[in-house]
Design a protein around this motif. Sequence first.
Motif, PDB file in Angstrom:
ATOM      1  N   VAL A  17       0.879  -1.250  -0.109  1.00  0.00           N
ATOM      2  CA  VAL A  17      -0.068  -0.101  -0.162  1.00  0.00           C
ATOM      3  C   VAL A  17       1.031   1.217  -0.162  1.00  0.00           C
ATOM      4  N   VAL A  18       0.543   2.168  -0.771  1.00  0.00           N
ATOM      5  CA  VAL A  18       1.050   3.536  -0.879  1.00  0.00           C
ATOM      6  C   VAL A  18       1.587   4.105   0.380  1.00  0.00           C
ATOM      7  N   GLY A  19       0.556   4.252   1.374  1.00  0.00           N
ATOM      8  CA  GLY A  19       1.129   4.707   2.755  1.00  0.00           C
ATOM      9  C   GLY A  19       2.169   3.900   3.404  1.00  0.00           C
ATOM     10  N   GLU A  20       2.202   2.785   3.384  1.00  0.00           N
ATOM     11  CA  GLU A  20       3.279   1.744   3.898  1.00  0.00           C
ATOM     12  C   GLU A  20       4.539   1.875   3.187  1.00  0.00           C
ATOM     13  N   LEU A  21       4.866   2.358   2.063  1.00  0.00           N
ATOM     14  CA  LEU A  21       5.655   2.245   1.208  1.00  0.00           C
ATOM     15  C   LEU A  21       6.654   3.566   1.115  1.00  0.00           C
ATOM     16  N   ILE A  22       6.367   4.560   1.763  1.00  0.00           N
ATOM     17  CA  ILE A  22       6.834   5.759   1.829  1.00  0.00           C
ATOM     18  C   ILE A  22       7.100   6.216   3.168  1.00  0.00           C
ATOM     19  N   GLU A  23       8.405   7.009   3.447  1.00  0.00           N
ATOM     20  CA  GLU A  23       8.828   7.528   4.603  1.00  0.00           C
ATOM     21  C   GLU A  23       8.758   9.033   4.418  1.00  0.00           C
ATOM     22  N   VAL A  24       8.153   9.882   5.384  1.00  0.00           N
ATOM     23  CA  VAL A  24       7.847  11.273   5.612  1.00  0.00           C
ATOM     24  C   VAL A  24       8.172  11.465   6.765  1.00  0.00           C
ATOM     25  N   SER A  38      -7.351   9.781  -0.693  1.00  0.00           N
ATOM     26  CA  SER A  38      -7.538   8.527  -0.765  1.00  0.00           C
ATOM     27  C   SER A  38      -6.509   7.370  -1.299  1.00  0.00           C
ATOM     28  N   ALA A  39      -5.722   8.064  -1.973  1.00  0.00           N
ATOM     29  CA  ALA A  39      -4.676   7.454  -2.788  1.00  0.00           C
ATOM     30  C   ALA A  39      -3.702   6.838  -1.780  1.00  0.00           C
ATOM     31  N   ILE A  40      -3.610   7.273  -0.403  1.00  0.00           N
ATOM     32  CA  ILE A  40      -2.896   6.490   0.542  1.00  0.00           C
ATOM     33  C   ILE A  40      -3.065   5.180   0.634  1.00  0.00           C
ATOM     34  N   GLN A  41      -4.284   4.614   0.257  1.00  0.00           N
ATOM     35  CA  GLN A  41      -4.623   3.214   0.497  1.00  0.00           C
ATOM     36  C   GLN A  41      -4.606   2.591  -1.076  1.00  0.00           C
ATOM     37  N   ASP A  42      -4.153   3.199  -1.954  1.00  0.00           N
ATOM     38  CA  ASP A  42      -3.946   2.565  -3.198  1.00  0.00           C
ATOM     39  C   ASP A  42      -2.613   1.473  -3.145  1.00  0.00           C
ATOM     40  N   ILE A  43      -2.970   0.492  -4.071  1.00  0.00           N
ATOM     41  CA  ILE A  43      -2.121  -0.960  -3.993  1.00  0.00           C
ATOM     42  C   ILE A  43      -1.106  -0.873  -4.928  1.00  0.00           C
ATOM     43  N   PHE A  63     -15.470  -8.448  -1.132  1.00  0.00           N
ATOM     44  CA  PHE A  63     -14.658  -7.673  -0.253  1.00  0.00           C
ATOM     45  C   PHE A  63     -14.726  -6.006  -0.384  1.00  0.00           C
ATOM     46  N   GLY A  64     -15.227  -5.533  -1.556  1.00  0.00           N
ATOM     47  CA  GLY A  64     -15.441  -4.175  -1.833  1.00  0.00           C
ATOM     48  C   GLY A  64     -14.535  -3.713  -2.794  1.00  0.00           C
ATOM     49  N   ARG A  65     -14.206  -2.526  -3.029  1.00  0.00           N
ATOM     50  CA  ARG A  65     -13.222  -1.822  -4.204  1.00  0.00           C
ATOM     51  C   ARG A  65     -11.880  -1.437  -3.630  1.00  0.00           C
ATOM     52  N   ALA A  66     -11.024  -1.356  -4.455  1.00  0.00           N
ATOM     53  CA  ALA A  66      -9.647  -0.927  -4.309  1.00  0.00           C
ATOM     54  C   ALA A  66      -9.231  -0.284  -5.535  1.00  0.00           C
ATOM     55  N   THR A  67      -8.337   0.754  -5.415  1.00  0.00           N
ATOM     56  CA  THR A  67      -7.330   1.182  -6.452  1.00  0.00           C
ATOM     57  C   THR A  67      -6.214   0.519  -6.648  1.00  0.00           C
ATOM     58  N   PHE A  68      -5.867   0.249  -7.876  1.00  0.00           N
ATOM     59  CA  PHE A  68      -4.324  -0.603  -8.103  1.00  0.00           C
ATOM     60  C   PHE A  68      -3.712   0.332  -9.033  1.00  0.00           C
ATOM     61  N   LEU A  69      -2.386   0.283  -8.570  1.00  0.00           N
ATOM     62  CA  LEU A  69      -1.389   1.135  -9.768  1.00  0.00           C
ATOM     63  C   LEU A  69      -0.301   0.008 -10.202  1.00  0.00           C
ATOM     64  N   PRO A  70      -0.657  -0.621 -11.496  1.00  0.00           N
ATOM     65  CA  PRO A  70       0.094  -1.690 -11.955  1.00  0.00           C
ATOM     66  C   PRO A  70       1.528  -0.622 -12.584  1.00  0.00           C
ATOM     67  N   ILE A 107       4.716   6.765  -7.468  1.00  0.00           N
ATOM     68  CA  ILE A 107       4.867   7.971  -6.735  1.00  0.00           C
ATOM     69  C   ILE A 107       4.793   9.118  -7.339  1.00  0.00           C
ATOM     70  N   LYS A 108       5.490   9.332  -8.446  1.00  0.00           N
ATOM     71  CA  LYS A 108       5.423  10.568  -9.460  1.00  0.00           C
ATOM     72  C   LYS A 108       3.665  10.555  -9.986  1.00  0.00           C
ATOM     73  N   PHE A 109       3.122   9.679 -10.261  1.00  0.00           N
ATOM     74  CA  PHE A 109       1.767   9.390 -10.764  1.00  0.00           C
ATOM     75  C   PHE A 109       0.691  10.275  -9.896  1.00  0.00           C
ATOM     76  N   ILE A 110       1.272   9.776  -8.681  1.00  0.00           N
ATOM     77  CA  ILE A 110       0.401  10.387  -7.583  1.00  0.00           C
ATOM     78  C   ILE A 110       0.701  11.928  -7.113  1.00  0.00           C
TER      79      ILE A 110
END
Length: 670
Positions: A17-24, A38-43, A63-70, A107-110
Amino acid sequence: MKYIEKNELLRQNVLGVVGELIEVRSEYSLAIEIALGSAIQDIITETTETAKDLISVLKKNNFGRATFLPLDNITYKPFDKFFTNDDGVIGLASDIIEYDKKIEKAIKFILGRVIVTKDLDTAISLTRKFKNQFKIVTLKGEVINPGGSITGGSISQKSQNILKRKEDIKLEDMKCNKLEKELKEVERSKEDLTKEIEKTREKFDFLSNSINNKANILNDCARNKSSLEMEIEKILTIIRQSELEEKQILDVIGSYDEEINKYKERISELYQKKASLDKLIRDYKDNKDSNADILNKLELEITNLKIELARYEQKLMNDISKLNEKKLEYSNINELISETEKSLDKYENLKIMYEKDINKSIEKSEILKEKLKKINEDIKEIERKIEAKLENINTNKEILMNLESGYSKEIENKRFLELNIQKTEMEIENIKNKLWEDYEITFNNAKLNLIQENISALRQQLSKINASIKDLGIVNLNAIEEYKNLKERYDFLKMQYDDLLEAKNSLNSIIEDTNRIIKTKFKDNFNLIEAQFKETFKKLFGGGRAELILTNPDDLLNTGIEINVQPPGKKLQNISLLSGGEKALVAISLLFAMILIRPTPFCILDEIDAALDDANVDRFASYLKELSRESQFIVVTHRKGTMSVADTLYGVTMQEKGVSKLLSLKLESA
């Protein structure tokens, strides 16, 4: 994500998940979280195929919906404008965070076209400069969207941003790790102190054992000393008794010596007297005749002297023998006294040695007691140190438990917020789907075609349109397919029904044939049994008549059978009106009639004659004897009449309690 963790193939192609892959950094966390939204939860996934598979999983399991970044499919437009970092501009959001180079495209995309500023004034100035082309976020969370709209206001403390909590959790983890290290150090110190205490206790136990051993030795020495003193006292008593006996023996020896001397003098006198008498005898012998009387007297006197001399010699020998015994006893006493004196010297030496050992043991015991006292003081000091360390450990544990509790609460808050975000996103997505499904219009087109009119009037108009649609009725677009499926099912069930009907008819035909055969055989056999029953009845009753009557001759499958009999001298009546013995004999008649119609090679009768009187028993026994020519019978009975016609009798007796014995008797040979 739990489903992904269980699937090895998906786990390899899903980066996270985006929020777990970045350090701020903490000062930028609020701005970055607002910029992500909401992009913080994108996979982020490796391939489009992986994203497609995960969407299928979400649909299948609801399970609901989710946004994926291939990473193999997304593209981004580089930021091509120039600006300086002066005057409150911090930089692009993608440049002020840390992440793996592998996910740079995502990351550049978001965040690649999001600018972060220190305050709102700088953001407004910058958006005017770039003519509202980019999204600008301030450190306090205000947002200027492309097009110029501004979002801002207060942020609840309860809804603390995820990235900030992530940083706090990281700091808490560091504190926890530090406390765990300190706790481990304390545990090691505790183990070292415990080992030292164990060693001290072992040393203490060793010294205690040494003291106990020395005390035991001391007690043994004291006991040995007492026993030696008692032995010495006994030996001294023996010596005193021996000296007394020695004195007594010496006195006896002295008296014996005096008597011996007296005896020797007397013997010497007697010898002299004897010599003189011998001389006189010789003289008198010369004058034998004249001095015969004197000679006789002298001889008598000599004889008496010899007797007395022998007596004194015997007494002397006895006294000499006693004297030798006393001398031997005296010699033994001297030897005993000598040995006793040697033992006494030995015991005195042992006493001195034991006294020295006792003194040394007492000195060592005092030294060991001093050492033991010092060891106890050292143990108490170590225990005080351990208690202080344990108090410190307990304090650190309480701090750690409080931190873990806070950490758990933060995790729960994070999960609650994530669920709320997902719920809100799902509601937005449902509204978008409803717009498309009900009105076939996208959300963006709906915003463009937004009509600023009275909502109530629009709702009334919508209700009327919906009512008109309902009046049209439901159009079932799947009717043809449903008809086809129902037709196939009808044909299948119709074929099964025809098969069952045919099987039913076949079974009914078989049942009818079976019933016809049963009726024929039943009627034939009934007639045979009735005829034979009449004959058997006459033989057993000695006359009379009997008959079997069908209650329903037209329905042989359900008919009953009545037995009417007329014993000799009585009127015709139903079997139910007979006595018990008569009923039993009628039943025996019917049974024998059946046996005669269908003879069996072997038959067992169990007290069948119990209800019969003696006359009927005799008739039953004689008839049974006739039947035994065709069949073999085993009859259990107590009746003498039945036993009298048997070929072989078997009986069981119990002569001794608990021991059964079988007896047999062949009446033919008897």
